[in-house]
Enzyme design. Sequence first.
Site, mmCIF file in Angstrom:
data_model
loop_
_atom_site.group_PDB
_atom_site.id
_atom_site.type_symbol
_atom_site.label_atom_id
_atom_site.label_comp_id
_atom_site.label_asym_id
_atom_site.label_seq_id
_atom_site.Cartn_x
_atom_site.Cartn_y
_atom_site.Cartn_z
ATOM 1 N N GLY A 223 0.834 -1.196 0.000
ATOM 2 C CA GLY A 223 0.000 0.000 0.000
ATOM 3 C C GLY A 223 0.869 1.245 0.000
ATOM 4 N N CYS A 224 0.237 2.368 -0.374
ATOM 5 C CA CYS A 224 1.011 3.599 -0.500
ATOM 6 C C CYS A 224 1.494 4.093 0.869
ATOM 7 C CB CYS A 224 0.191 4.666 -1.209
ATOM 8 S SG CYS A 224 -1.494 4.856 -0.619
ATOM 9 N N TYR A 225 0.585 4.184 1.830
ATOM 10 C CA TYR A 225 1.000 4.626 3.162
ATOM 11 C C TYR A 225 2.071 3.703 3.745
ATOM 12 C CZ TYR A 225 -2.875 8.012 3.542
ATOM 13 O OH TYR A 225 -3.730 9.069 3.375
#
Lengths: 354, 354, 354, 354
Positions: D155-157
């Site tokens: 995921g990006c986070y």
Amino acid sequence: MSTHTTTPIKAGIVGGTGYTGVELLRLLSQHPDVQLHAITSRKESGMPVADMYPNLRGHVDLCFQTPEEAALDQCDVVFFATPHGVAMEQARGLLDHDVRVIDLAADFRLQDVETFAQWYKMPHSSPDVLKEAVYGLPELDRDRIRQARVVGNPGCYPTTVLLGLAPVLQAGRPLIDTTHVIADSKSGVSGAGRKAAVGSLFSEAADNFSAYGVAGHRHHPEISECLARIAGAPVGLTFVPHLVPMIRGMFSTLYLRILPDALDTDFQALYEQRYAGEAFVDVMPAGSLPQTRSVRASNMLRIAVHRPAGGDTLVVLVVQDNLVKGAAGQAVQNMNLMFGLPETTGLQHVAVLP
Amino acid sequence: MSTHTTTPIKAGIVGGTGYTGVELLRLLSQHPDVQLHAITSRKESGMPVADMYPNLRGHVDLCFQTPEEAALDQCDVVFFATPHGVAMEQARGLLDHDVRVIDLAADFRLQDVETFAQWYKMPHSSPDVLKEAVYGLPELDRDRIRQARVVGNPGCYPTTVLLGLAPVLQAGRPLIDTTHVIADSKSGVSGAGRKAAVGSLFSEAADNFSAYGVAGHRHHPEISECLARIAGAPVGLTFVPHLVPMIRGMFSTLYLRILPDALDTDFQALYEQRYAGEAFVDVMPAGSLPQTRSVRASNMLRIAVHRPAGGDTLVVLVVQDNLVKGAAGQAVQNMNLMFGLPETTGLQHVAVLP
Amino acid sequence: MSTHTTTPIKAGIVGGTGYTGVELLRLLSQHPDVQLHAITSRKESGMPVADMYPNLRGHVDLCFQTPEEAALDQCDVVFFATPHGVAMEQARGLLDHDVRVIDLAADFRLQDVETFAQWYKMPHSSPDVLKEAVYGLPELDRDRIRQARVVGNPGCYPTTVLLGLAPVLQAGRPLIDTTHVIADSKSGVSGAGRKAAVGSLFSEAADNFSAYGVAGHRHHPEISECLARIAGAPVGLTFVPHLVPMIRGMFSTLYLRILPDALDTDFQALYEQRYAGEAFVDVMPAGSLPQTRSVRASNMLRIAVHRPAGGDTLVVLVVQDNLVKGAAGQAVQNMNLMFGLPETTGLQHVAVLP
Amino acid sequence: MSTHTTTPIKAGIVGGTGYTGVELLRLLSQHPDVQLHAITSRKESGMPVADMYPNLRGHVDLCFQTPEEAALDQCDVVFFATPHGVAMEQARGLLDHDVRVIDLAADFRLQDVETFAQWYKMPHSSPDVLKEAVYGLPELDRDRIRQARVVGNPGCYPTTVLLGLAPVLQAGRPLIDTTHVIADSKSGVSGAGRKAAVGSLFSEAADNFSAYGVAGHRHHPEISECLARIAGAPVGLTFVPHLVPMIRGMFSTLYLRILPDALDTDFQALYEQRYAGEAFVDVMPAGSLPQTRSVRASNMLRIAVHRPAGGDTLVVLVVQDNLVKGAAGQAVQNMNLMFGLPETTGLQHVAVLP
């Protein structure tokens, strides 16, 4: 339009070419008990205010004047929307003419003149006036503001951090670890003012997000001095401001470690009780996620209290419009108090959304 | 990465601190046949370019140099990303060392030195170099650019208006009323450059739309001179530029009145034929609505041709990235032509969307 | 706060979940002579309005209600902030209860029911009510609005184009070539409403500029019908709307060809005279460049008149806030007229800048 | 253009209509060793990809196909840019045809299937494939990715938080209080995808700042699982994501309490050493303030390490482009590793600034 027959308050503004200046003009021109007397700008003297700020066309007929022309000593109150260092030069003279002074810069925010000198790179030239000055955060110090002749209007970041922390610090018993308070704050670009600076250019700030002042920001000592005052002891604060690609709005996310003995505290209730009756602090229902636009162009500050997964970290979310509750609106709120008006007079605009 | 074994082109940039400068650096640092030799800025000399433009960290190791240090006469080509008036002072000296010159400012755009003096408030100091300079719009004048030693890289607005009008003006028969051509153009804020100016501040330009230069804009005479050249006679142009709250992108909406005798023209076909084989002009299918983001950070210019309700008004929509096809990309395209490279070398980046 | 002792106007809103709905609520909740009676939304019935629009917290206590619960027939006036086609179904019933109707959609804008059916893809279900409906552009038709029971509130684009053209069309003598009028219009994204549509997403609309509806837009026939009415004959209009990455604001650039016999006209004076005394139309001084932000969140519309190089093309620049003068504000202005209030009541908010 | 004579990698994309899909297309179409084989979308089948994403005009000729037409089992690698739950249904079938799988959704990120079921509201349908899947964060697990047949792209986070924390957690001795790690993260709106949702509308997200998911976000368990893996024990994380009015970009501000015994650590050196040699992690010089735009449209992630006032709080600032290093770029980086290519192939685009 005002219904009273009382004499209006004659208000002057020194240095009204910046964003806090135009915001003051927007608010004061719609205030039922204020008569705009003069607005000064040596550089723009002679220019109609509405030429620089066309939103004021039809509402404000004043021209910028030199300080000499403006006869500010005939005012009831003078707002300083100037760079740091100007108000402290002129306050004494105005007070001697029985003019109240509200400074939107930092000259009367810090009681510690050494801290002032360190952060603002100039000695404080008016420590005697400073001594009687009151820090203008009405929700913390309403009674003293009512009596004040000089008010230091708080910085924008401090307003969010202080109002976000006051309930836990003033609870009467220790609730959080005050050695490690974290304030992750985010501001719209108007906070940098109307100064032509590369970093504030649209092409620099738009579609971008950055931190700044991590190594030290002028609002840090201001917050710290006030925190110590309300907590009765120093508070260890880490404060990191960020720049958001929006014009107005400020958002502070506060992270607090709840003390083991305080884990059973109902923080939602604590905040609601602390701010019950406050017209400009809205403690939102549990679970709320405040947005800066919910206060855009209004004097409201909204708070939401969270405790993720019911753990021992308290997350407090605070939003305001940095130009209103964070600057010009709070200044008008202080003026209302100083002149015995209802605190909300002229400040009940509904926020503009979308 | 390039596959050829030929010596790379040694490129220098004068005045690389602005947006066209950093965009040139972005493109040239990824160009397979270019070696960045030097970049000058008297003011920032000694500073690593990547300190000012962190996107270049790891890609460009150069520091800004003074012109004296830069030894630009050892370059094969020098790009001027400077204010108007700089290139015309230095071009002769570079030409004497067999260095090609591409000026991204206006010094070599207008052949009429009086018009230049009128709009740029300075006499042209190098009319002899100007005489041999070629206006660098490859789709209009590719062969002359190939032979040129000095290229005046077109303005951003002129690129959109000229490429949007060329097909109807070069059709070989009169198609439109050339006495009343209207160009309603819109530009992102980066077109104003990286200069610290109040009007380009985020808080001034965001969430706002305005026209400017209605009474006269420097690109107007540039467009007019070129239109006269390609039409063979003066063209009556009304040109109104507007400022859009976006960083990059330019959109021109052209309104043309079709002559009664030309109402049966298939304008879609006309445009497609005119630009068949062009790598950087995309005539979109009939009915298309181009968006500036479809060319963001790419050298493509897209055109759509409309005829509302089948009437006698032709509406031509043109989009480009003002910093690429409207400035740095077109400069590289010109360099490719001048050095005998395939025109698309180093310029085939896909636009960044979203 | 109102000073009069008269009974307030009881106002209802049908379909208040969109942007014109919340803007009506913002304006009406601050209007001194209005009592908000009910707001309907079948889908959101039971939800406090302030939960959907947190800017209204503390200002509006209403919950959305079903139409059945709302008892709209007890209102003095009902605003329809609904999709096209709703108001025409319910207007007759309300009129029968002596309730005034102001429709912010298109049901009562076009007198030609065939044109309505063609553009809105539905037959007009209430042609008899339509016949008595008045097009609610006060500056054009103030007296009839005062008498009206049903008002069709104008579209946002039409407001700018019509007020921008009226002075030259109503001058009493032919001034411009009415066969070729060009309106190049630009709107903020809120004009597309609060509907979840891909094209209105932030990541689609931000940092982007595009045209739309070039082949035909619903506001075109609305403008044309009104132009014919005020000009006394059909006007040939080319209208191209564009989408600007800003929330609020509308900008129309009008291009008019001055007739040879009218070249000596003082258009600045013409516009100033036409709108002398108008509270919400500001003809700016010659040479002005209006910005949309100068009217943000206010009911003001500003006009500047230009004649580039003194030629025979007249360029008229018009700005408004599409949600206020282009929708909800104009609706309140109409309400004021219909109920005999001063036209500016509750509408004198200063625009929010920056 | 590639210089090698090896057969290109045949790549397929499932579900390419979203932002990670178009970003994959942008990167893969410029990758020298990849041949785009097919892109599927049942809903858009038959439509040229470039009609939906006009930036791809001239670069990608594919049409969307149904899965049946696409013959994905002939690919060397298939990227899933689909909603959660799709890849786990199809991975087994592809593996059986010796096709590598890279999932950009969450199906192969969490090894704990119960956690997966809890947060994604569906049981995991392919636990056997999950077992062999590798979490695709090259800087943490490069060797296993090289051998992997199935990669769960992070995921990006999590990418920002994990790379920001890894150096202190992998230092070999306790440096920070792992019971109270705070990640205050901010994302551009494209992180919400191309789904038509009210909260992602321009008029909702622009000129606004808000927190979301404070009570719980799907990336929290993903980060926690990985942190436990690299720290060898659970890490207490408070994670608050915020929405920034920009298209691309992610910024995480991490607050760590340094242990008393670790106060003499040179954290700048620690980070530099940890990421020495990494092509896509840039530890900036001491005192740096990273900006998201410095990585816009590039695969770079930049980190700055601060210790305000030399105290015991470590502040780590991390930026990336959420669509590149946070999604599609990292997926290509993983592909390069899986196919034995130099890790940087096709990923060396310079960030687009301004």
